[in-house]
Structure formats: C-alpha cells, structure tokens
Scaffold this motif. Sequence first.
Motif, PDB file in Angstrom:
ATOM      1  N   GLN A 108      -8.555  27.047  47.038  1.00 32.34           N
ATOM      2  CA  GLN A 108      -7.853  25.803  47.298  1.00 32.34           C
ATOM      3  C   GLN A 108      -7.956  24.831  46.123  1.00 32.34           C
ATOM      4  O   GLN A 108      -7.180  23.883  46.035  1.00 32.34           O
ATOM      5  N   GLN A 141      -2.578  28.234  42.960  1.00 35.56           N
ATOM      6  CA  GLN A 141      -2.642  27.712  44.307  1.00 35.56           C
ATOM      7  C   GLN A 141      -1.293  27.884  44.994  1.00 35.56           C
ATOM      8  O   GLN A 141      -0.266  28.039  44.328  1.00 35.56           O
ATOM      9  N   ASN A 180       2.869  27.092  52.111  1.00 38.92           N
ATOM     10  CA  ASN A 180       1.927  27.139  53.227  1.00 38.92           C
ATOM     11  C   ASN A 180       2.639  26.892  54.557  1.00 38.92           C
ATOM     12  O   ASN A 180       2.320  27.535  55.565  1.00 38.92           O
TER      13      ASN A 180
END
Length: 254
Positions: free
Chosen positions: A14, A110, A116
Amino acid sequence: MGSQAHLDKMQLRQNYRNLWHTDLMRTIQQDPPYCCLSLWCGPCVSYMLRKRALYNDMSRYVCCAGYMPCSGRCGESRCPEFCLATEVFLCFANSVASTRFMLQDEFNIQTTQCDNCIIGFMFCLQQIACIFSIIAMIVGSEEISEASQILSCLSDLVYCTVCACMQTQHKIEMDKRDGKFGPQPAMAVPAVQQMSRLDQPYPPTVGYPPPAYGGQPTYPPPAYGQPGYPPQGAAYPPPAGYPPAGYPPAGYQR
C-alpha cells in the motif's frame, strides 16, 4: 508466521509510489486485440504472462508465485511448465492475481483507487450472487431463483471483463519494462558488448552526450607558436629559471 509475513507484505504494497502505465479503464483503448484475446483465452494468456514475468526462466517458477500456502509444495522444480498449466486452468483467478502481485513487488506499483473500486465491485457482485443462490435453494421461490441466475450471469460477465482488462494491464506494463515504448530507462543494465573493458582506450559513449570538440583532442593546440599564444599568465612554457639549480641530482641517468 507465514500469514503474518503476507500481511506485512500487503501493508508494504500500500506504500508503493509508482503507478501502472495504464489503469483498468483504459486498457481496452490501449490494446484492444490483446484485451479480446484475454477475454476469450484467459488461461492461455495467464500462462504466457507468468512466463514472461519470470523473464522466460521457468526454473524460477513457484506455484501462485509464492503467495499461497501450496506454493513450493507441488513439485514445481521437476516440471514447472506442467505445474503452471495446471495453475492457470484450475486456479485461474489466483494465477492472474499472483502475476499482478509479482509485478507490483518488482516495480513498486500501487493500485489506484479507481482500480480498487472496480476489483471490489467484482468481488461484491460475486458474493451477492452467491448469497442469492443459497437463498433461492432454501426458500424455493421461483422469483428469487431467476434473480439469482441473473446476478450470477452478471457477476460472471464482470469477472471475465475485469480479468481481461487486468491481464492487458500486466502485458502493457511488461511492454514498458522491455522497452517496447521507447528507450529503456538509464538504470537498465547495458548489453555486454557495450560495457567498458580494460582493453579499450576510451570508455564507450553510449548514454553520454558527444564531446563538444567533435572528436579526439589534438596536442599541441593548432594555435601553439603563433603570435599571442600562449596567453600571458599561462603556465606553459615554463618560466625562466626552471628547472632549479642542482636538478637533476648527480648520478641521474636519462
């Protein structure tokens, strides 16, 4: 111990600062043919991408790239090609995710908030479809059964689409790694024939700007011996009185 290591790795992931060359929303625009190939031949594309992520060195292959408890316990070292083929056909979702984690860990990439959300929506839709299927079996309602079938078809469609975009994203990132979008970064290791060797009089000029004079310098300069050269104050020719008296020492032979 192993689960804690994986949790630490996820936490570290992360904090990565690099981004994918293309996010999931733009993969279809970047490479439509490969996206279609990934949609219709997902396991075959997953096999090719994993092998490419390993730099075609199958001796480095580990089941699910070492991210699953079964990794390293399936006899991969004896027959890595067969084990990879089994992985991509029987554990397709894990094979795609493992290749993704490999690339993220290698290049400190990332996942964006948009990506996401897309991946999270895919998982949530699968869970909702599963819950509706269970309720339809328990209740026996025809309406709920039809709703569960619609949700299952929708979740399968979203799953296949997201996996195809994800694999295209991986392929584009490896194209960038292999210099297919232009010159490789300066930090890349040069080819063997371009490395400096002791038997070369000058180091190679690959990656360096050409010299300002356009070639090897000449000595003495062309203006030497002309009026006004060398300029006043120059250290050459040597000043009067050089060398000092008593030099060279007695007994010195040229």
